[in-house]
Design a protein around this motif. Structure first.
Motif, PDB file in Angstrom:
ATOM      1  N   THR A 207     102.507  27.141  21.512  1.00 51.89           N
ATOM      2  CA  THR A 207     102.255  25.800  20.965  1.00 51.89           C
ATOM      3  C   THR A 207     101.761  24.849  22.056  1.00 51.89           C
ATOM      4  O   THR A 207     100.801  24.100  21.855  1.00 51.89           O
ATOM      5  CB  THR A 207     103.555  25.236  20.331  1.00 51.89           C
ATOM      6  N   GLN A 208     102.388  24.900  23.230  1.00 51.24           N
ATOM      7  CA  GLN A 208     101.962  24.019  24.316  1.00 51.24           C
ATOM      8  C   GLN A 208     100.579  24.404  24.846  1.00 51.24           C
ATOM      9  O   GLN A 208      99.781  23.538  25.197  1.00 51.24           O
ATOM     10  CB  GLN A 208     102.979  24.053  25.470  1.00 51.24           C
ATOM     11  N   LEU A 209     100.290  25.699  24.915  1.00 54.08           N
ATOM     12  CA  LEU A 209      98.945  26.123  25.347  1.00 54.08           C
ATOM     13  C   LEU A 209      97.891  25.628  24.363  1.00 54.08           C
ATOM     14  O   LEU A 209      96.815  25.168  24.771  1.00 54.08           O
ATOM     15  CB  LEU A 209      98.871  27.652  25.476  1.00 54.08           C
ATOM     16  N   SER A 210      98.198  25.708  23.065  1.00 56.96           N
ATOM     17  CA  SER A 210      97.258  25.190  22.061  1.00 56.96           C
ATOM     18  C   SER A 210      97.012  23.701  22.270  1.00 56.96           C
ATOM     19  O   SER A 210      95.873  23.218  22.128  1.00 56.96           O
ATOM     20  CB  SER A 210      97.804  25.408  20.642  1.00 56.96           C
ATOM     21  N   ALA A 211      98.060  22.969  22.620  1.00 60.51           N
ATOM     22  CA  ALA A 211      97.917  21.523  22.845  1.00 60.51           C
ATOM     23  C   ALA A 211      97.024  21.249  24.059  1.00 60.51           C
ATOM     24  O   ALA A 211      96.192  20.331  24.033  1.00 60.51           O
ATOM     25  CB  ALA A 211      99.289  20.880  23.028  1.00 60.51           C
ATOM     26  N   VAL A 212      97.171  22.045  25.126  1.00 63.87           N
ATOM     27  CA  VAL A 212      96.323  21.872  26.309  1.00 63.87           C
ATOM     28  C   VAL A 212      94.855  22.168  25.952  1.00 63.87           C
ATOM     29  O   VAL A 212      93.951  21.421  26.331  1.00 63.87           O
ATOM     30  CB  VAL A 212      96.787  22.798  27.468  1.00 63.87           C
ATOM     31  N   ILE A 213      94.642  23.241  25.210  1.00 61.59           N
ATOM     32  CA  ILE A 213      93.272  23.593  24.819  1.00 61.59           C
ATOM     33  C   ILE A 213      92.652  22.469  23.988  1.00 61.59           C
ATOM     34  O   ILE A 213      91.526  22.041  24.234  1.00 61.59           O
ATOM     35  CB  ILE A 213      93.264  24.941  24.053  1.00 61.59           C
ATOM     36  N   ALA A 214      93.415  21.976  23.006  1.00 61.72           N
ATOM     37  CA  ALA A 214      92.904  20.884  22.166  1.00 61.72           C
ATOM     38  C   ALA A 214      92.579  19.655  23.013  1.00 61.72           C
ATOM     39  O   ALA A 214      91.546  18.998  22.808  1.00 61.72           O
ATOM     40  CB  ALA A 214      93.931  20.532  21.082  1.00 61.72           C
ATOM     41  N   ALA A 215      93.426  19.353  23.983  1.00 62.80           N
ATOM     42  CA  ALA A 215      93.210  18.177  24.837  1.00 62.80           C
ATOM     43  C   ALA A 215      91.954  18.364  25.704  1.00 62.80           C
ATOM     44  O   ALA A 215      91.165  17.429  25.875  1.00 62.80           O
ATOM     45  CB  ALA A 215      94.441  17.929  25.702  1.00 62.80           C
ATOM     46  N   CYS A 216      91.751  19.576  26.230  1.00 62.16           N
ATOM     47  CA  CYS A 216      90.539  19.842  27.033  1.00 62.16           C
ATOM     48  C   CYS A 216      89.281  19.722  26.167  1.00 62.16           C
ATOM     49  O   CYS A 216      88.240  19.231  26.622  1.00 62.16           O
ATOM     50  CB  CYS A 216      90.587  21.244  27.641  1.00 62.16           C
ATOM     51  N   GLU A 217      89.371  20.189  24.941  1.00 66.02           N
ATOM     52  CA  GLU A 217      88.215  20.108  24.064  1.00 66.02           C
ATOM     53  C   GLU A 217      87.883  18.657  23.718  1.00 66.02           C
ATOM     54  O   GLU A 217      86.710  18.292  23.611  1.00 66.02           O
ATOM     55  CB  GLU A 217      88.461  20.935  22.802  1.00 66.02           C
ATOM     56  N   LYS A 218      88.921  17.860  23.554  1.00 62.35           N
ATOM     57  CA  LYS A 218      88.686  16.435  23.278  1.00 62.35           C
ATOM     58  C   LYS A 218      88.013  15.756  24.468  1.00 62.35           C
ATOM     59  O   LYS A 218      87.098  14.947  24.295  1.00 62.35           O
ATOM     60  CB  LYS A 218      90.006  15.738  22.967  1.00 62.35           C
ATOM     61  N   VAL A 219      88.488  16.051  25.684  1.00 62.66           N
ATOM     62  CA  VAL A 219      87.859  15.501  26.880  1.00 62.66           C
ATOM     63  C   VAL A 219      86.397  15.969  26.943  1.00 62.66           C
ATOM     64  O   VAL A 219      85.489  15.182  27.200  1.00 62.66           O
ATOM     65  CB  VAL A 219      88.621  15.926  28.161  1.00 62.66           C
ATOM     66  N   GLY A 220      86.181  17.251  26.681  1.00 66.86           N
ATOM     67  CA  GLY A 220      84.817  17.792  26.708  1.00 66.86           C
ATOM     68  C   GLY A 220      83.907  17.087  25.718  1.00 66.86           C
ATOM     69  O   GLY A 220      82.747  16.780  26.016  1.00 66.86           O
ATOM     70  N   LEU A 221      84.428  16.808  24.530  1.00 65.17           N
ATOM     71  CA  LEU A 221      83.609  16.136  23.532  1.00 65.17           C
ATOM     72  C   LEU A 221      83.226  14.730  23.989  1.00 65.17           C
ATOM     73  O   LEU A 221      82.099  14.277  23.765  1.00 65.17           O
ATOM     74  CB  LEU A 221      84.338  16.078  22.184  1.00 65.17           C
ATOM     75  N   LYS A 222      84.168  14.056  24.637  1.00 64.37           N
ATOM     76  CA  LYS A 222      83.879  12.709  25.158  1.00 64.37           C
ATOM     77  C   LYS A 222      82.782  12.771  26.219  1.00 64.37           C
ATOM     78  O   LYS A 222      81.851  11.964  26.227  1.00 64.37           O
ATOM     79  CB  LYS A 222      85.147  12.108  25.786  1.00 64.37           C
ATOM     80  N   VAL A 223      82.893  13.734  27.147  1.00 62.05           N
ATOM     81  CA  VAL A 223      81.888  13.870  28.207  1.00 62.05           C
ATOM     82  C   VAL A 223      80.528  14.227  27.580  1.00 62.05           C
ATOM     83  O   VAL A 223      79.486  13.686  27.957  1.00 62.05           O
ATOM     84  CB  VAL A 223      82.314  14.943  29.241  1.00 62.05           C
ATOM     85  N   LEU A 224      80.573  15.120  26.586  1.00 63.20           N
ATOM     86  CA  LEU A 224      79.347  15.523  25.904  1.00 63.20           C
ATOM     87  C   LEU A 224      78.695  14.326  25.209  1.00 63.20           C
ATOM     88  O   LEU A 224      77.473  14.145  25.245  1.00 63.20           O
ATOM     89  CB  LEU A 224      79.713  16.602  24.873  1.00 63.20           C
ATOM     90  N   GLU A 225      79.512  13.501  24.590  1.00 58.42           N
ATOM     91  CA  GLU A 225      79.014  12.322  23.888  1.00 58.42           C
ATOM     92  C   GLU A 225      78.332  11.362  24.876  1.00 58.42           C
ATOM     93  O   GLU A 225      77.215  10.902  24.638  1.00 58.42           O
ATOM     94  CB  GLU A 225      80.198  11.630  23.194  1.00 58.42           C
ATOM     95  N   ASP A 226      79.003  11.093  26.001  1.00 62.42           N
ATOM     96  CA  ASP A 226      78.397  10.208  27.000  1.00 62.42           C
ATOM     97  C   ASP A 226      77.119  10.834  27.557  1.00 62.42           C
ATOM     98  O   ASP A 226      76.139  10.125  27.823  1.00 62.42           O
ATOM     99  CB  ASP A 226      79.390   9.941  28.145  1.00 62.42           C
TER     100      ASP A 226
END
Lengths: 106, 106, 106, 106
Positions: C46-65
């Motif tokens: 569960t915690q690994l899934s949360a880290v992956i989701a958080a990294c993907e969210k950061v990636g999406l923000k960087v991709l958007e910028d």
């Protein structure tokens, strides 16, 4: 292909699985019509996402029946280790679903 | 659904896209036959993975044409910001970034 | 590595990105403590899934910028085609995120 | 959080898991330094992809130990059904099958 003597564990849900697969087939035909009539790209991407989600849901159902059926039976008998190894490799493949195609090109 | 006046940017690749979509339709029908004849779960999961991979490849092609066509045109004209916002939301959906199943719980 | 002269398009969101990355670092350290104290497997997943989701969210923000900044600028100037090609290859890689590792082993 | 009495099935691989998690922690700190020094967006996306891939590999290892340990033990004893139900829900979350972002809209 696996040993043709092996059976699916999903017989209880067969008609529900078939209904979902027919709906997926219809969605794929719908996307063909969209492409033929020059539908906006974003609407096509939305429909493709829906097909992918639907296939993953069907896969999860089959996986669930497989674990409750084939895998649990094997663990209770002597064939547990081979079945667990196969399950792990299925999960590995399902985890990367759709992605090997891309990485194979990279 | 988007503005029906908007067109796809993939017209150059239309016949290739249609050929791929017809192949996907055939794969989905093949999985139906497998379920009907009680094929082993793992073989069905393998075929579902193949369909998902094929849909993602088609999606990536449509996305590529969309970026080179619709998005680039909009950026060059005055409509850039709206188109970029739409692209970001398409990417979010298509890349399933942030997987809301997980993030909803986090 | 890219041309060291190229800059990030995320400067406006730098402190928010850093805050998220520090939180991710803390989550990863938390998982280490869980493994050290023999925490139940499912809680670790569960915690690994949360880290992956958080990294993907950061990636999406960087991709958007990146799309609003680097890519839009390039399209408006003469460098559009190269930047669009790079974007498509980034998307391809981000779409398969985490999966090439698995398929490389298969 | 699960019953604190439950233990992990990964004890045999604990030190390897910890080594991987420390490497992931180092990668996340590296991305922070990249953001601080205004590194090009695409290089940051590449590093985020590497972190996600590494987390998924760790997750697959934990999942494998969980299936061979906790799940197989439970199936052999009386607690099989509850453990299989839990496994299916873990898989759903970890494989992000059915990506609820998409399915919520469908």
């Amino acid at each position: 292909m696996s040993d043709p003597g092996m059976r699916g564990s999903y017989s209880e849900h067969r008609s529900a699985l078939l209904a979902r697969l027919r709906r997926i087939e219809g969605q794929v035909r719908g996307i063909q019509r969209m492409v033929e009539s020059d539908t906006y790209c974003v609407d096509i991407l939305t429909q493709l996402s829906a097909v992918i989600a639907a296939c993953e849901k069907v896969g999860l159902k089959v996986l669930e029946d497989h674990i409750r059926g084939c895998v649990a039976d094997a663990v209770r008998s002597d064939d547990g280790e081979a079945k667990l190894a196969e399950l792990v490799s299925v999960l590995e493949r399902f985890l990367q679903v759709g992605h090997s195609a891309v990485s194979a090109r990279a």
